[in-house]
Design an enzyme around this catalytic site. Structure first.
Site, PDB file in Angstrom:
ATOM      1  N   GLU A 273       0.787  -1.243   0.000  1.00  0.00           N
ATOM      2  CA  GLU A 273       0.000   0.000   0.000  1.00  0.00           C
ATOM      3  C   GLU A 273       0.818   1.292   0.000  1.00  0.00           C
ATOM      4  O   GLU A 273       0.304   2.348   0.350  1.00  0.00           O
ATOM      5  CB  GLU A 273      -0.992   0.012   1.177  1.00  0.00           C
ATOM      6  CG  GLU A 273      -2.340  -0.561   0.833  1.00  0.00           C
ATOM      7  CD  GLU A 273      -2.405  -2.082   0.820  1.00  0.00           C
ATOM      8  OE1 GLU A 273      -3.429  -2.613   0.400  1.00  0.00           O
ATOM      9  OE2 GLU A 273      -1.434  -2.769   1.209  1.00  0.00           O
TER      10      GLU A 273
ATOM     11  N   TYR B 179       3.465   2.121   1.878  1.00  0.00           N
ATOM     12  CA  TYR B 179       4.123   2.501   3.124  1.00  0.00           C
ATOM     13  C   TYR B 179       5.641   2.259   3.012  1.00  0.00           C
ATOM     14  O   TYR B 179       6.140   1.898   1.954  1.00  0.00           O
ATOM     15  CB  TYR B 179       3.514   1.732   4.291  1.00  0.00           C
ATOM     16  CG  TYR B 179       2.063   2.072   4.551  1.00  0.00           C
ATOM     17  CD1 TYR B 179       1.683   3.371   4.898  1.00  0.00           C
ATOM     18  CD2 TYR B 179       1.060   1.115   4.430  1.00  0.00           C
ATOM     19  CE1 TYR B 179       0.348   3.691   5.136  1.00  0.00           C
ATOM     20  CE2 TYR B 179      -0.272   1.426   4.663  1.00  0.00           C
ATOM     21  CZ  TYR B 179      -0.622   2.714   5.018  1.00  0.00           C
ATOM     22  OH  TYR B 179      -1.939   3.031   5.240  1.00  0.00           O
TER      23      TYR B 179
ATOM     24  N   ARG C  72       2.979  -8.940   4.297  1.00  0.00           N
ATOM     25  CA  ARG C  72       1.985  -8.409   3.358  1.00  0.00           C
ATOM     26  C   ARG C  72       2.721  -7.783   2.185  1.00  0.00           C
ATOM     27  O   ARG C  72       3.381  -6.745   2.337  1.00  0.00           O
ATOM     28  CB  ARG C  72       1.061  -7.394   4.030  1.00  0.00           C
ATOM     29  CG  ARG C  72      -0.052  -6.879   3.087  1.00  0.00           C
ATOM     30  CD  ARG C  72      -1.084  -6.084   3.869  1.00  0.00           C
ATOM     31  NE  ARG C  72      -2.041  -5.401   3.021  1.00  0.00           N
ATOM     32  CZ  ARG C  72      -3.253  -5.854   2.689  1.00  0.00           C
ATOM     33  NH1 ARG C  72      -3.628  -7.040   3.139  1.00  0.00           N
ATOM     34  NH2 ARG C  72      -4.076  -5.153   1.937  1.00  0.00           N
TER      35      ARG C  72
ATOM     36  N   HIS D  80      -1.757   4.018  -1.760  1.00  0.00           N
ATOM     37  CA  HIS D  80      -2.812   4.977  -1.424  1.00  0.00           C
ATOM     38  C   HIS D  80      -2.840   6.158  -2.383  1.00  0.00           C
ATOM     39  O   HIS D  80      -3.865   6.826  -2.501  1.00  0.00           O
ATOM     40  CB  HIS D  80      -2.647   5.471   0.016  1.00  0.00           C
ATOM     41  CG  HIS D  80      -2.981   4.435   1.042  1.00  0.00           C
ATOM     42  ND1 HIS D  80      -4.092   3.625   0.955  1.00  0.00           N
ATOM     43  CD2 HIS D  80      -2.347   4.058   2.188  1.00  0.00           C
ATOM     44  CE1 HIS D  80      -4.127   2.809   1.986  1.00  0.00           C
ATOM     45  NE2 HIS D  80      -3.075   3.048   2.754  1.00  0.00           N
TER      46      HIS D  80
ATOM     47  N   ALA E  73     -11.571  -7.270   5.583  1.00  0.00           N
ATOM     48  CA  ALA E  73     -11.519  -6.270   6.647  1.00  0.00           C
ATOM     49  C   ALA E  73     -12.896  -5.656   6.867  1.00  0.00           C
ATOM     50  O   ALA E  73     -13.556  -5.911   7.870  1.00  0.00           O
ATOM     51  CB  ALA E  73     -10.489  -5.197   6.304  1.00  0.00           C
TER      52      ALA E  73
ATOM     53  N   GLN F 256     -18.288   4.877   3.656  1.00  0.00           N
ATOM     54  CA  GLN F 256     -18.743   6.098   4.318  1.00  0.00           C
ATOM     55  C   GLN F 256     -18.387   6.156   5.795  1.00  0.00           C
ATOM     56  O   GLN F 256     -17.993   7.203   6.299  1.00  0.00           O
ATOM     57  CB  GLN F 256     -20.260   6.244   4.149  1.00  0.00           C
ATOM     58  CG  GLN F 256     -20.695   6.635   2.760  1.00  0.00           C
ATOM     59  CD  GLN F 256     -22.207   6.731   2.648  1.00  0.00           C
ATOM     60  OE1 GLN F 256     -22.853   5.988   1.933  1.00  0.00           O
ATOM     61  NE2 GLN F 256     -22.793   7.651   3.385  1.00  0.00           N
TER      62      GLN F 256
ATOM     63  N   CYS G  98     -16.280   3.878   7.429  1.00  0.00           N
ATOM     64  CA  CYS G  98     -14.965   3.332   7.771  1.00  0.00           C
ATOM     65  C   CYS G  98     -13.860   4.215   7.197  1.00  0.00           C
ATOM     66  O   CYS G  98     -13.344   5.102   7.878  1.00  0.00           O
ATOM     67  CB  CYS G  98     -14.851   1.878   7.311  1.00  0.00           C
ATOM     68  SG  CYS G  98     -15.297   1.584   5.590  1.00  0.00           S
TER      69      CYS G  98
END
Length: 673
Positions: free
Chosen positions: A166, A168, A216, A254, A312, A341, A343
């Site tokens: 993602e 990071y 991951r 992201h 998740a 909305q 989360c």
């Protein structure tokens, strides 16, 4: 009835036996920022463990201060924190579950001035430029990962997950986009993957063989300068050799311009990227992203895409997902509709996460379990989301509920939402409500308006009005002209609008109407259509898995959106999904005008003024999406006769089509009655 032999089969990971193949994926909740955080987190995770999920992955904890997601974000680097973590692990174990701590260093995504990265270069989603780590600081960071892993096991976690996806920190090392280092941790592909491999080796050495060690991996980066599928496969093999027991798969960064988890993404769309990892290693591989039903999960494992599935948000929506799959009552699963909305949108706007379809998520300690002290006869008027949610929760508390709905079908304006492209998941929401109402034995009175006389004749102890909203009719000349139509008439199919359309109002409803008028649902239901539209290389042979996006087909209609506010249209859409909708409308060349004053609608079209200059837009129809007013006719009648009904949902506050607020309010009232 479908059986779920694959997802219900136990699996040995390292030296640990998991009861089934369903995993609760890691997610940020921000529950640690509320009162009684340890108690809240313990109750949150224990509920999922009691729901028989095979394994829980915690939200991400940074190994050091510069890696936190934001100021005050979760970090685990001191023995002083052991007790707060033990509260969580003990609660999960007592409920029969297993839990892993995710170690997440946010890298250049960390919203702190001390953020770090492999190389200089600010992320476009962060205001802070990162400090480039020196070689010595890289080794120190590896030691920090090891320290957190050791603390996690001491606190009772069954192992750790190293977050390498993602976008990071670890992902920033593996991608040429963000790694321009010239030392041993950069340069060649082997140099770029050295940092995560050193982390895995060092953590494995410190923990020994018993605790689970999950890595991951980014199965497809979806950014320029990201890894290719071949590089990811090679990297996965080296992660296995370094000591990982399992590989979890992430999708995208992201900052990627490709959606990865919104409802516009087809279910299990990323299966080929995951399969690439699975075929490269001998240890178990976990699939993730847009897996929200047991059927999808079962198929992924049966077809050899993965060995486990990570879900998740679906475990926010229904903590008993796994138990219901085992019992064969999948029609009672409260399915995640991927709306984001309550989360992700709340997380990205510095609020705590919960769930639109399940307001109890993250709020478990606020909702008592069990029957009410006194059984009441309750009338609920209105079969939209608020009315149905109240009826279900009140009946579960032991009350006798009668639900009145004027239409022949339940759902209210959810029946409009499900017709919008990309919102097909609302069918699942309606299915859940209908099934629960039937199985709970709620008395339904459909197809006839409730009257004041039948409500106050003594048959009911409480009256709850969920009578919803009516579209607001703006006040200017010509709103009664045949060209002027309501969004309800359009989305319900009552009116077929012409080729040239103006939309008045650019809130969520206005954008939904625009998408409804322009396209079809193919993109959100067909992975290949989705890949073509968003420029994804399905073979993952290109850097980052990207390809040129296909030319957008000519729109079916010419659509022009207007709003009164002098601000960019769509500014108030959801943080995590609004950009997707705006991007789709831009591709379709939708015209957008802000700061408009509406003058008239007549045979010529829409007359409007911007910056003092008058215009006429020739159109076939003008769709009115100018807000709503609460429908309180019945409320006023009852009040006039001395009765004090309770108001929920749109009948209480008319603001867009806010199912999130409506369901939360209804659930809380049902518990309080």
């Amino acid at each position: 009835m479908q059986t779920f032999d694959k997802i219900l089969t136990p699996l040995t990971v390292g030296s640990t036996v998991l009861a089934n193949r369903m995993v609760m994926g890691a997610m940020h909740t921000r529950l640690e920022t509320l009162d009684r955080p340890d108690e809240r987190l313990a109750a949150f995770y224990a509920a999922r463990a009691a729901g028989e999920i095979g394994l829980i992955l915690s939200g991400g904890f940074s190994p050091n201060p510069e890696g936190v997601m934001e100021e005050g974000g979760p970090m685990f680097n001191s023995a002083d924190q052991l007790d707060e973590h033990r509260a969580v692990t003990q609660a999960v174990h007592q409920a029969g579950g297993k839990i892993i701590l995710q170690i997440l260093h946010a890298g250049r995504y960390a919203k702190v001035p001390t953020c770090v990265a492999p190389s200089p270069g600010k992320a476009r989603i962060n205001t802070y430029p990162p400090h480039a780590l020196s070689t010595e600081e890289v080794w120190r960071t590896i030691a920090d990962f090891v320290n957190t892993a050791a603390l996690a096991v001491e606190a009772g976690y069954d192992g750790v997950e190293i977050m390498g996806s993602e976008g990071y920190l670890i992902n920033e090392f593996t991608a040429a986009l963000t790694n321009q280092r010239s030392d041993d941790f950069g340069g060649s592909f082997e140099g770029r993957i050295r940092f995560p491999l050193e982390v895995v080796r060092a953590v494995r050495e410190r923990l020994g063989r018993k605790p689970m060690l999950i890595y991951r991996i980014s199965s497809i980066d979806l950014v320029e300068g990201g890894m290719t599928g071949a590089e990811i496969a090679s990297f996965a093999r080296q992660v296995e050799a370094a000591g990982a027991d399992m590989i979890n798969t992430g999708v995208g960064w992201h900052e990627s311009a490709v959606p990865t988890i919104g409802a516009t993404v087809p279910r299990a769309a990323w299966r080929d990227a995951i399969r690439n990892v699975k075929q490269s290693v001998g240890i178990p591989v976990m699939a993730s992203n847009r897996i929200n039903t047991p059927e999808v999960a079962e198929e992924l494992i049966a077809s050899g895409v993965a060995d486990l599935v990570s879900m998740a948000r679906p475990l926010l929506a229904d903590p008993d997902f796994a138990k219901k799959a085992r019992l064969g009552i999948t029609d009672e699963i409260n399915t995640c509709i991927a709306c984001n909305q309550a989360c992700l949108d709340r997380i990205f706007t510095e609020r705590t996460a919960t769930c639109l379809v399940n307001p109890r998520a993250g709020r478990e300690i606020e909702f008592p379990i069990g029957l009410a002290l006194k059984r009441k006869r309750i009338a609920v008027v209105g079969g939209g989301p608020a009315g149905m949610a109240f009826a279900i929760n009140a009946t579960e508390r032991g009350h006798e509920v009668t639900l009145f709905e004027t239409d022949q079908q339940l759902g209210g304006q959810l029946n409009l939402a499900k017709s919008v492209p990309g919102k097909a998941e609302f069918h699942e929401m309606l299915r859940y409500f209908r099934v629960r109402l039937e199985k709970l034995g709620v008395t339904l009175r459909l197809g006839k308006p409730a009257t004041a006389d039948e409500l106050i004749g003594g048959a009911f102890d409480e009256i709850v009005l969920a009578t919803g909203v009516r579209p607001r009719v703006p006040d200017f000349a010509g709103v009664d002209h045949p060209k002027a139509v309501s969004y309800i008439d359009v989305l319900s199919g009552k009116v077929e609008v012409g080729q040239r359309v103006a939309i008045i109002g650019a809130g969520g409803i206005g954008f939904d109407v625009a998408e409804f008028l322009l396209g079809d649902a193919e993109e959100s239901l067909d992975a290949q259509a989705f890949f073509r539209a968003w420029g994804v290389d399905a073979s993952n042979s290109n850097s980052g898995g990207l390809a040129p996006a296909a030319d957008h087909p000519a729109p079916r209609r010419s659509v022009h959106m207007f709003q009164r506010k002098a601000e960019p249209l769509g500014k108030r859409l959801g943080k995590s999904t609004g950009w997707i909708l705006k991007a789709k409308l831009r591709k379709a060349n939708i015209a957008m005008t802000a700061g408009a004053t509406y003058d008239a609608i007549n045979d010529e079209g829409l007359h409007y003024t911007v910056d003092g200059k008058a215009h006429v837009l020739p159109v076939d129809h003008v769709v009115l999406c100018a807000g709503q007013n609460s429908n309180r006719d019945l409320y006023d009648q009852l009040k006039a006769r001395g009765t004090a009904p309770r108001l929920i949902g749109g009948a209480d506050v008319a603001s867009e089509l806010d199912a999130l607020r409506a369901i939360d309010q209804a659930t809380r009232l049902a518990v309080a009655v």
